[in-house]
Design an enzyme around this catalytic site. Structure first.
Site, PDB file in Angstrom:
ATOM      1  N   GLU A  49      21.237 106.277 -32.973  1.00 32.54           N
ATOM      2  CA  GLU A  49      21.465 107.255 -31.350  1.00 32.54           C
ATOM      3  C   GLU A  49      21.907 106.105 -29.664  1.00 32.54           C
ATOM      4  O   GLU A  49      22.540 107.252 -28.879  1.00 32.54           O
ATOM      5  CB  GLU A  49      20.200 108.116 -31.231  1.00 32.54           C
ATOM      6  CG  GLU A  49      20.724 109.249 -32.596  1.00 32.54           C
ATOM      7  CD  GLU A  49      19.710 108.636 -34.022  1.00 32.54           C
ATOM      8  OE1 GLU A  49      19.304 107.121 -33.592  1.00 32.54           O
ATOM      9  OE2 GLU A  49      19.346 109.467 -35.205  1.00 32.54           O
ATOM     10  N   PHE A 111       6.782 117.703 -38.457  1.00 35.61           N
ATOM     11  CA  PHE A 111       7.590 116.932 -38.881  1.00 35.61           C
ATOM     12  C   PHE A 111       8.716 116.299 -37.431  1.00 35.61           C
ATOM     13  O   PHE A 111       8.988 117.246 -37.731  1.00 35.61           O
ATOM     14  CB  PHE A 111       7.691 116.432 -39.865  1.00 35.61           C
ATOM     15  CG  PHE A 111       9.338 115.796 -40.461  1.00 35.61           C
ATOM     16  CD1 PHE A 111       8.334 114.241 -40.976  1.00 35.61           C
ATOM     17  CD2 PHE A 111      10.115 116.012 -40.991  1.00 35.61           C
ATOM     18  CE1 PHE A 111       9.695 113.474 -41.403  1.00 35.61           C
ATOM     19  CE2 PHE A 111      11.370 114.904 -41.115  1.00 35.61           C
ATOM     20  CZ  PHE A 111      10.828 113.640 -41.798  1.00 35.61           C
ATOM     21  N   GLN A 112       8.615 115.290 -37.466  1.00 41.86           N
ATOM     22  CA  GLN A 112       9.926 115.191 -36.705  1.00 41.86           C
ATOM     23  C   GLN A 112      10.148 115.508 -35.264  1.00 41.86           C
ATOM     24  O   GLN A 112      10.402 115.795 -34.543  1.00 41.86           O
ATOM     25  CB  GLN A 112      10.680 115.656 -36.258  1.00 41.86           C
ATOM     26  CG  GLN A 112      11.691 113.766 -38.129  1.00 41.86           C
ATOM     27  CD  GLN A 112      12.583 113.953 -38.012  1.00 41.86           C
ATOM     28  OE1 GLN A 112      13.856 114.840 -38.627  1.00 41.86           O
ATOM     29  NE2 GLN A 112      13.013 112.266 -39.190  1.00 41.86           N
ATOM     30  N   LYS A 161      14.968 124.752 -33.248  1.00 47.21           N
ATOM     31  CA  LYS A 161      15.770 125.233 -34.566  1.00 47.21           C
ATOM     32  C   LYS A 161      15.656 126.786 -34.479  1.00 47.21           C
ATOM     33  O   LYS A 161      17.073 126.892 -35.129  1.00 47.21           O
ATOM     34  CB  LYS A 161      15.363 124.140 -35.278  1.00 47.21           C
ATOM     35  CG  LYS A 161      16.225 124.342 -36.979  1.00 47.21           C
ATOM     36  CD  LYS A 161      15.888 123.867 -37.670  1.00 47.21           C
ATOM     37  CE  LYS A 161      16.077 123.326 -39.107  1.00 47.21           C
ATOM     38  NZ  LYS A 161      16.255 122.711 -40.666  1.00 47.21           N
ATOM     39  N   MET A 473      21.953  84.092 -19.971  1.00 49.53           N
ATOM     40  CA  MET A 473      21.768  84.067 -18.157  1.00 49.53           C
ATOM     41  C   MET A 473      20.050  83.729 -18.278  1.00 49.53           C
ATOM     42  O   MET A 473      19.639  83.009 -17.225  1.00 49.53           O
ATOM     43  CB  MET A 473      21.593  85.652 -18.424  1.00 49.53           C
ATOM     44  CG  MET A 473      20.797  85.856 -16.861  1.00 49.53           C
ATOM     45  SD  MET A 473      22.519  85.371 -16.085  1.00 49.53           S
ATOM     46  CE  MET A 473      23.382  86.109 -14.908  1.00 49.53           C
TER      47      MET A 473
END
Ligand SMILES: Cc1cc2nc3c(=O)[nH]c(=O)nc-3n(C[C@H](O)[C@H](O)[C@H](O)COP(=O)(O)OP(=O)(O)OC[C@H]3O[C@@H](n4cnc5c(N)ncnc54)[C@H](O)[C@@H]3O)c2cc1C
Ligand SMILES: Cc1ncc(C[n+]2csc(CCOP(=O)(O)OP(=O)(O)O)c2C)c(N)n1
Ligand SMILES: [Mg+2]
Lengths: 569, 177
Positions: A49, A111-112, A161, A473
């Protein structure tokens, strides 16, 4: 006709002109994915993501429009954090849509379930949570307005949802954005404007500092007219590159920590600085106490909170860069500032001898050569997306960009791993453009999973890995400031060509200077993605360098045998 | 110490945004009060922060950048009425009560609860006045205290009003270069 919230979400995006969405599905966003399947929207399946947010960001920066990223709740949303912060620091208009658990489960550690609006509060321009289907269209429309207006930035909309599953009518009129009324500030105060005009017309050694805000404002032409009339030399920030043609004699190049020596000297010796759409980042100013002490300063900036934040200015013009430049133009008395411009050119002459381009071919392949050849071969017309590190600075120094939005890079957050996904997004925005990724061996390994996205989407971007075997760097800082103790910077990488072929991507290794141009040519001829693994000098450093916190004129210069014979200006 | 007044959207999360902003700017909030206004969609805040004039300007400009903030104003240095309210529970017995009543009068406080061993005093005024009262109450035994933090209003014709509602006009069209 009643529709689900998910369908309304898709319809809203389509009506807002969205064609491509970069995302990754999961339980809490599944109703929306189902609706995407029935819509005209094109969904690009990313591999992480973070990649989705960088793609949306690259899309936004290449097009000037809004980029859209989508993810599920919990880990999908938290994976977006780095990409959101990247867009925030570079004022990029990205809208992120995340799924959330059903509203009745909020706060129950379901959940989540994660408080993503809480997490992203300080790294978004705004965010909101939507828990009813009726509110989706307006929230998304508001998100687009907020993301793209004023000083742009990322906006996150968290959709539960049950909001996606609920049904209602879509009333487009009623869903018109109704943002809180804001106090209107006069575009710019008259006294400040008058002072600016006076300073502009009396300056003998002025320098324009052109930043990212010039491109955002669509002020490139306005800036050009302004510069010509006043005969002003122009320096650019990293993100301002492309706002003024690099090949124009009035263009000095990039300022700041790794800016060209003559640019920084010109700034330090100037009597007037005109900062347009730039925010005086510490990479730009060095030590503030010694920054352009002889110069009066004008700041043209849309965000009031940037005024006097880092650098105290004599005239602040708060507003849109384009409008302000257009208003200032007729007040400018045409001036010939050849003497000053000529003086800067002589500074440049002194620096040129230190330039790596003038070194004889020693059999070593320097990254600067690769970038310079890429510039020559593409005639400066490619859209380059660079990652973060030494190669990013070399790109900025040796690829001369003549048009706006032709360099995309993570400046403010300096997010390694940005380039590959951002280039994918840019390619979707500009399918006709030749897109090149310039990336280090370190940063490439952070998001190289997106090679699979390239293959799945059958897109054509060219990838140039500047492979120096180090986190270059950081190694450079260790070389200069930590007595060459290279802790945790030597980097083992896979065989990038073998890796590419595992993805079904063509590739080539390049190890000598003579091979550079042919490899670039071959890659350009291919109608598909090609990866070039440039094995460059391992312990090269970016010069000049203003050490962090030092004055802008206290630069570390490239040690070179040629320098001995050059006279110090 | 700088005092700012802000009109904000009256909805959840706004307080969080304001507090989060101060933390991000590394500026200490001394007190923050929120209350309703005539319009129930808008709330009014008074924020007192530990900073100098330059810091106050940054807080003000950054506050106004928040989508939910309609207006923010730094009123430090302008003629204004700034008031705190405190409830102070102080130990009191037969012997000390008359002394306390005397102090209540001097400070124009009010006794709002009387119990055998204590009194609750209500006092409003400047922070300085409340601090002074506390100082003289301490020897009697301050058992508990609740203070509101400051609310502020500029004097006279200097009106602070939320901006009138207007349709969001800003478009999101690409600005071509
Ligand atoms: C390794 C590394 C090294 C770096 N070295 C350098 C260096 O040497 N030199 C350098 O310059 N940078 C360097 N940077 C980048 C630096 O950190 C900053 O990101 C960069 O200087 C910011 O440029 P900017 O101010 O133009 O753009 P931004 O940070 O994007 O700021 C844009 C400004 O424009 C304003 N604006 C937006 N829209 C408008 C509008 N319509 N009208 C008016 N104003 C508007 C915004 O409010 C904002 O203040 C480096 C970064 C990295 C990672
Ligand atoms: C996500 C992230 N982690 C760490 C850093 C710190 N950092 C800045 S440049 C750099 C090295 C980059 O190495 P590489 O990608 O190989 O590019 P090079 O400098 O060698 O060109 C690191 C580790 C960063 N900018 N971003
Ligand atoms: Mg490297």
């Amino acid at each position: 006709m009643k529709r689900t919230g998910a369908e309304i979400l898709c319809e809203t995006l389509q009506r807002l002109g969205v064609k491509d969405i970069f995302g990754y599905p999961g339980g809490a966003i599944l109703p929306t994915y189902d609706a995407i399947g029935r819509s005209q929207l094109h969904h690009v399946l990313v591999r992480h993501e973070q990649g989705a947010t960088h793609m949306a960001d690259g899309y936004a920066r290449a097009s000037g429009g809004v980029g859209v990223a989508m993810a599920t709740s919990g880990p999908g949303a938290t994976n977006m954090v780095t990409g959101i912060a990247t867009a925030m620091l570079d004022s990029s208009p990205v809208v992120c849509i995340t799924g959330q658990v059903s509203s009745k489960l909020l706060g129950s550690d379901a959940f989540q379930e994660i408080d993503i609006t809480g997490i992203t509060m300080p790294i978004t321009k705004h965010n909101s949570i939507v828990s009813r289907a009726e509110d989706i269209a307006r929230a998304v429309r508001e998100a687009f307005v907020i993301a793209a207006s004023g000083r742009p930035g990322p906006v996150l909309v968290d959709v539960t949802k049950d909001a996606q599953q609920g049904t209602c009518e879509l009333d487009w009129e009623a869903a018109t954005p109704k943002l809180p009324p804001k106090r209107l500030h006069p575009a710019c105060e008259e006294t400040e404007f008058a002072r600016a005009v006076e300073l502009l017309n009396s300056a003998k050694r002025p320098v324009i500092l052109a930043g990212h805000g010039v491109q955002i404002a669509g002020a490139v032409r306005a800036l050009e007219a302004f510069v010509r009339r006043g005969h002003f030399p122009v320096a650019m920030t990293l993100l301002g590159i492309g706002t003024f043609p690099a090949t124009d004699p009035l263009n000095l190049g990039m300022m700041g920590m790794h800016g060209e020596a003559w640019v920084n000297r010109a700034i330090q010796e100037s009597d007037l600085i005109v900062a347009v759409g730039m925010r005086f980042d510490d990479r730009v100013t060095g030590d503030l106490r010694t920054y352009a002490t002889d110069a009066r300063k004008i700041h043209i900036e849309i965000d009031r909170s940037e005024i006097n934040k880092n650098v105290k200015v004599d005239a602040a013009l708060v507003g849109d860069a384009r409008e302000l430049l257009e208003q200032l133009l007729p007040c400018l008395e045409p001036r010939d500032r050849s003497e000053w411009v000529e003086y800067i050119r002589t500074l440049k002459g002194h620096s040129a001898v230190r330039d790596i381009q003038s070194l004889p071919d020693s059999g070593h392949l320097y990254a600067a050569h690769v970038i310079n050849d890429l510039w020559k071969e593409t005639k400066g017309r490619a859209l380059v997306v660079s990652d973060v590190g030494q190669h990013q600075m070399w790109e900025a120094q040796y690829y001369h960009h003549d048009r706006p939005r032709s360099l995309i890079t993570s400046g403010g957050l300096g997010t390694m791993g940005f380039a590959l996904p951002a280039a994918i997004g840019a390619k979707f925005a500009k399918p006709e453009d030749e897109v090149w990724v310039v990336v280090g061996d370190g940063g490439f390994q952070m998001t190289m999973c997106e090679l699979a996205t390239i293959v799945q989407e059958k897109i054509n971007v060219k990838i140039a890995i500047i492979n120096n075997g180090y986190l270059g760097m950081v190694r450079q800082w260790q070389e200069f400031f930590y007595d060459k103790r290279y802790v945790a910077t030597p980097l083992v990488a896979p065989d990038f060509c073998a890796l590419a072929s595992a993805f079904g991507i063509r590739s080539e290794k390049v190890g000598t200077r003579g091979e550079v141009l042919p490899a670039i040519r071959k890659a350009r001829e291919a109608a598909e993605t090609v990866l070039l693994d440039f094995r460059v000098e391992q312990e090269d450093a970016v010069y000049p360098m203003v050490p962090a916190g030092a004055a802008l004129h206290e630069m570390i210069r490239r040690p070179s045998p040629l320098v001995e014979t050059a006279t110090e200006p | 110490m700088k005092t700012l007044v802000a009109y904000v959207e009256n909805k959840p999360g706004v307080l969080n945004r304001v507090a989060s902003l101060a933390r991000r700017l590394a500026i200490n909030i001394d007190s923050l009060t929120v209350g309703p206004t005539e319009n129930d969609e808008i709330a009014r805040m008074t924020v007192v922060v530990h900073t100098d004039e330059q810091g106050a300007r940054r807080v003000q400009a950054s506050l106004e950048k928040l989508v939910d903030v309609l207006l923010a104003e730094n009123i430090s240095g302008r003629p204004a009425v700034v008031r705190d309210l405190a409830l102070i529970k102080v130990a009191a017995d037969q012997k000390s009560r008359p002394h306390l009543m005397e102090l209540v009068k001097v400070f124009r406080a009010r006794v709002v609860d009387v119990a055998p061993e204590s009194l609750i005093l209500e006092v409003s005024g400047t922070v300085h006045k409340i601090d002074s009262l506390l100082e003289v109450l301490r020897p009697f035994g301050v058992l508990e205290m609740a203070r509101t933090g400051s609310v502020a209003m500029t004097r006279g014709a200097d009106l602070l009003q939320p901006p009138a509602a207007a349709e969001a006009s800003a478009g999101c069209a690409v600005k071509p270069n």
